[in-house]
Design a protein around this motif. Structure first.
Motif, PDB file in Angstrom:
ATOM      1  N   PHE A 147       0.821  -1.214   0.000  1.00 37.76           N
ATOM      2  CA  PHE A 147       0.000   0.000   0.000  1.00 37.76           C
ATOM      3  C   PHE A 147       0.853   1.261   0.000  1.00 37.76           C
ATOM      4  N   TYR A 148       1.954   1.296   0.765  1.00 33.94           N
ATOM      5  CA  TYR A 148       2.752   2.524   0.714  1.00 33.94           C
ATOM      6  C   TYR A 148       3.551   2.596  -0.582  1.00 33.94           C
ATOM      7  N   GLN A 149       3.904   1.438  -1.157  1.00 32.58           N
ATOM      8  CA  GLN A 149       4.564   1.471  -2.467  1.00 32.58           C
ATOM      9  C   GLN A 149       3.611   2.007  -3.533  1.00 32.58           C
ATOM     10  N   GLU A 150       2.351   1.610  -3.451  1.00 34.98           N
ATOM     11  CA  GLU A 150       1.334   2.137  -4.361  1.00 34.98           C
ATOM     12  C   GLU A 150       1.125   3.632  -4.137  1.00 34.98           C
ATOM     13  N   ALA A 151       1.138   4.063  -2.887  1.00 36.89           N
ATOM     14  CA  ALA A 151       0.938   5.480  -2.597  1.00 36.89           C
ATOM     15  C   ALA A 151       2.038   6.330  -3.219  1.00 36.89           C
ATOM     16  N   VAL A 152       3.271   5.829  -3.210  1.00 41.78           N
ATOM     17  CA  VAL A 152       4.367   6.561  -3.859  1.00 41.78           C
ATOM     18  C   VAL A 152       4.070   6.734  -5.336  1.00 41.78           C
ATOM     19  N   ALA A 153       3.591   5.659  -5.983  1.00 40.22           N
ATOM     20  CA  ALA A 153       3.278   5.741  -7.414  1.00 40.22           C
ATOM     21  C   ALA A 153       2.131   6.699  -7.692  1.00 40.22           C
ATOM     22  N   VAL A 154       1.146   6.726  -6.797  1.00 42.26           N
ATOM     23  CA  VAL A 154      -0.024   7.578  -7.001  1.00 42.26           C
ATOM     24  C   VAL A 154       0.328   9.057  -6.864  1.00 42.26           C
ATOM     25  N   TYR A 155       1.178   9.391  -5.906  1.00 42.21           N
ATOM     26  CA  TYR A 155       1.407  10.784  -5.561  1.00 42.21           C
ATOM     27  C   TYR A 155       2.732  11.350  -6.082  1.00 42.21           C
ATOM     28  N   THR A 156       3.331  10.694  -7.083  1.00 43.22           N
ATOM     29  CA  THR A 156       4.545  11.239  -7.695  1.00 43.22           C
ATOM     30  C   THR A 156       4.470  11.083  -9.202  1.00 43.22           C
ATOM     31  N   PRO A 157       5.065  11.996  -9.943  1.00 47.07           N
ATOM     32  CA  PRO A 157       5.097  11.873 -11.401  1.00 47.07           C
ATOM     33  C   PRO A 157       6.184  10.898 -11.841  1.00 47.07           C
ATOM     34  N   PRO A 158       6.069  10.338 -13.042  1.00 46.54           N
ATOM     35  CA  PRO A 158       7.049   9.346 -13.502  1.00 46.54           C
ATOM     36  C   PRO A 158       8.476   9.864 -13.515  1.00 46.54           C
ATOM     37  N   GLU A 159       8.661  11.133 -13.868  1.00 47.71           N
ATOM     38  CA  GLU A 159      10.031  11.639 -14.020  1.00 47.71           C
ATOM     39  C   GLU A 159      10.787  11.769 -12.697  1.00 47.71           C
ATOM     40  N   THR A 160      10.080  11.694 -11.571  1.00 52.78           N
ATOM     41  CA  THR A 160      10.765  11.734 -10.271  1.00 52.78           C
ATOM     42  C   THR A 160      10.567  10.445  -9.489  1.00 52.78           C
ATOM     43  N   ARG A 161      10.161   9.374 -10.180  1.00 54.95           N
ATOM     44  CA  ARG A 161       9.842   8.139  -9.485  1.00 54.95           C
ATOM     45  C   ARG A 161      11.058   7.529  -8.792  1.00 54.95           C
ATOM     46  N   GLY A 162      12.216   7.527  -9.475  1.00 53.63           N
ATOM     47  CA  GLY A 162      13.410   6.961  -8.853  1.00 53.63           C
ATOM     48  C   GLY A 162      13.795   7.712  -7.592  1.00 53.63           C
ATOM     49  N   LEU A 163      13.782   9.031  -7.669  1.00 55.11           N
ATOM     50  CA  LEU A 163      14.092   9.850  -6.503  1.00 55.11           C
ATOM     51  C   LEU A 163      13.067   9.616  -5.393  1.00 55.11           C
ATOM     52  N   SER A 164      11.800   9.442  -5.801  1.00 54.84           N
ATOM     53  CA  SER A 164      10.747   9.209  -4.819  1.00 54.84           C
ATOM     54  C   SER A 164      10.998   7.938  -4.031  1.00 54.84           C
ATOM     55  N   TYR A 165      11.371   6.870  -4.717  1.00 53.00           N
ATOM     56  CA  TYR A 165      11.643   5.617  -4.015  1.00 53.00           C
ATOM     57  C   TYR A 165      12.935   5.700  -3.208  1.00 53.00           C
ATOM     58  N   GLY A 166      13.873   6.538  -3.643  1.00 47.40           N
ATOM     59  CA  GLY A 166      15.061   6.768  -2.825  1.00 47.40           C
ATOM     60  C   GLY A 166      14.685   7.381  -1.482  1.00 47.40           C
ATOM     61  N   TYR A 167      13.819   8.387  -1.523  1.00 44.90           N
ATOM     62  CA  TYR A 167      13.347   8.984  -0.273  1.00 44.90           C
ATOM     63  C   TYR A 167      12.503   7.988   0.531  1.00 44.90           C
ATOM     64  N   THR A 168      11.762   7.136  -0.166  1.00 44.09           N
ATOM     65  CA  THR A 168      10.958   6.131   0.523  1.00 44.09           C
ATOM     66  C   THR A 168      11.826   5.233   1.389  1.00 44.09           C
TER      67      THR A 168
END
Length: 422
Positions: A337-358
């Motif tokens: 669910f939190y992995q899905e939330a990252v995908a929902v609330y971030t744009p594709p171009e910052t997805r790698g950075l988003s998961y880094g912060y995750t």
């Protein structure tokens, strides 16, 4: 659809890496009980030492992502495997709590590399990403369960230093396998889209993208992941020791030839095995339930389970086993669910950075609960420890509830759901 040879090779390489990261990670709490006796330190001091080891696991995620772009994910995964194995060999020769701290910090630094590099490799090298991500997750759960099981079993007959050395062997074997593995790490992307040394994120771009993320609803998601990490790391680190001290464990009557086995360690392993079912169920539910509602519901369940732990310990072995099974199920069911939330609330171009912060929040900031929990267990009480965990979970309920209204309160960075970006 069957995987092509390139996909299969990358799948095998990353599955081995993911399993071994968690093999090492979840074996450490088993050693905690032994170290308490071996070095004559209290739980607060040892909790701080273990926290120092787990913290780099998350804190290194952001620089690891940058290094992966610059040097390539295969090199980073190999460095991770070699570094984790060598750090456990350092533990094998440790003769003081300071030496243990050095080994754990080295492990945390090496382990921090895996998730950004491994996930990057799958995303750019694999055509059937969904299938490989599924097998990659299963491999991680196998490592989560096998690490403490093997450590606890070996500790029956060997000194802990020998066990640490034996646990390092699979990592060295994986390095040898990975060196010889031949695959194209950019087979799934266009040549123009493949990252190279010149495409590594610059400091101004990093700062700009980070500001964009934290000006959106991702700021709430990051806070949610952090409190989940506080609960996750706190309970998994101290549960083996807590179970060993419970009178209910004495109800397990072992045969004479099995004396020396601590039943609490195997209850802990069983909890992690049940977690595999929880993660599978959570993954299925993300297709039917909005991420923020699923997060709120599971956080609420975890809070209730934490508050129920101490009363249930007085009810006997059966209720305690049921409670531990429920903790394992929901502790891992929340992760999709939190992995899905990252995908929902971030744009594709910052997805790698988003998961880094995750992973920074989950494994880095989350590790502070080891030091806090050690202090509470050593200086206050067991009941206070589980109240602390419940407070983390209730904070997650509040934050997840806030995400229900997030689109009204924040201008999301892109606003796409995971489905819309596929």
């Amino acid at each position: 659809m069957a995987l092509d040879p390139n996909d299969r090779t990358i799948a095998g390489f990353t599955m081995a890496g993911h399993a071994l990261v968690h093999w090492f990670e979840t074996s450490i709490p088993i050693f905690l009980v032994v170290w308490l006796a071996a070095f004559d330190v209290d739980v607060a001091v040892l909790g701080l030492v273990v926290a120092l080891g787990y913290a780099p696991f998350g804190l290194g995620a952001l620089p690891a992502g940058v290094l992966s772009d610059r040097f390539g994910p295969k090199r980073l995964v190999l460095a991770c495997l070699a570094g984790m194995s060598l750090s456990f060999l350092v533990l094998a020769v440790a003769d003081s709590i300071a030496a243990v701290a050095v080994g754990l910090v080295l492990w945390g630094i090496a382990a921090s590399v895996y998730h950004p590099a491994g996930l990057s490799l799958i995303s750019t090298g694999v055509d059937e990403r969904g299938t490989v991500f599924a097998w990659h997750g299963i491999a991680g759960n196998v490592g989560i369960a096998l690490g403490p099981f093997v450590a606890a079993t070996l500790l029956i007959v060997f000194e802990w230093q020998v066990v640490a050395a034996v646990l390092a062997v699979p990592g060295l074997v994986a390095v040898a396998y990975g060196v010889g593995a031949d695959f194209d790490p950019t087979a799934a992307v266009d040549d123009d889209a493949a990252a190279g040394p010149d495409d590594a994120l610059s400091l101004p771009e990093f700062l700009s993208n980070s500001r964009t993320l934290f000006a959106s609803a991702f700021a709430v998601v990051f806070a949610i992941v952090t409190v989940e990490g506080l609960f996750y790391r706190g309970i998994l680190t101290y549960l083996p020791e807590i179970l060993q001290g419970l009178p209910a464990m004495a109800a397990i009557d072992l045969e004479a030839d099995l004396e020396g086995i601590d039943p609490g360690d195997y209850v802990y392993v069983g909890l992690l095995v049940v977690g595999m079912a929880g993660q599978y169920a959570g993954g299925k539910l993300t297709n039917r339930l909005p991420a923020e509602r699923g997060l709120a519901a599971i956080f609420a369940v975890l809070a209730v389970l934490a508050l129920a732990f101490v009363p249930v310990t007085g009810m006997g072995l059966g209720p305690l086993l049921v409670l531990c099974g429920l903790v394992g199920f929901f502790l891992f069911a929340i992760q999709p669910f939190y992995q899905e939330a990252v995908a929902v609330y971030t744009p594709p171009e910052t997805r790698g950075l988003s998961y880094g912060y995750t992973y920074l929040g989950e494994f880095g900031l989350g590790a502070t609960s080891i030091a806090i929990g050690g202090f509470v267990l050593g200086s206050v009480s067991l009941a206070a420890f589980f109240v602390l965990l419940a407070a983390f979970a209730l904070t997650g309920v509040v934050l997840s509830g806030g995400l229900v209204f997030a689109l009204d309160r924040f201008e999301t960075a892109g606003g796409q759901t995971a489905a819309e970006t596929d």
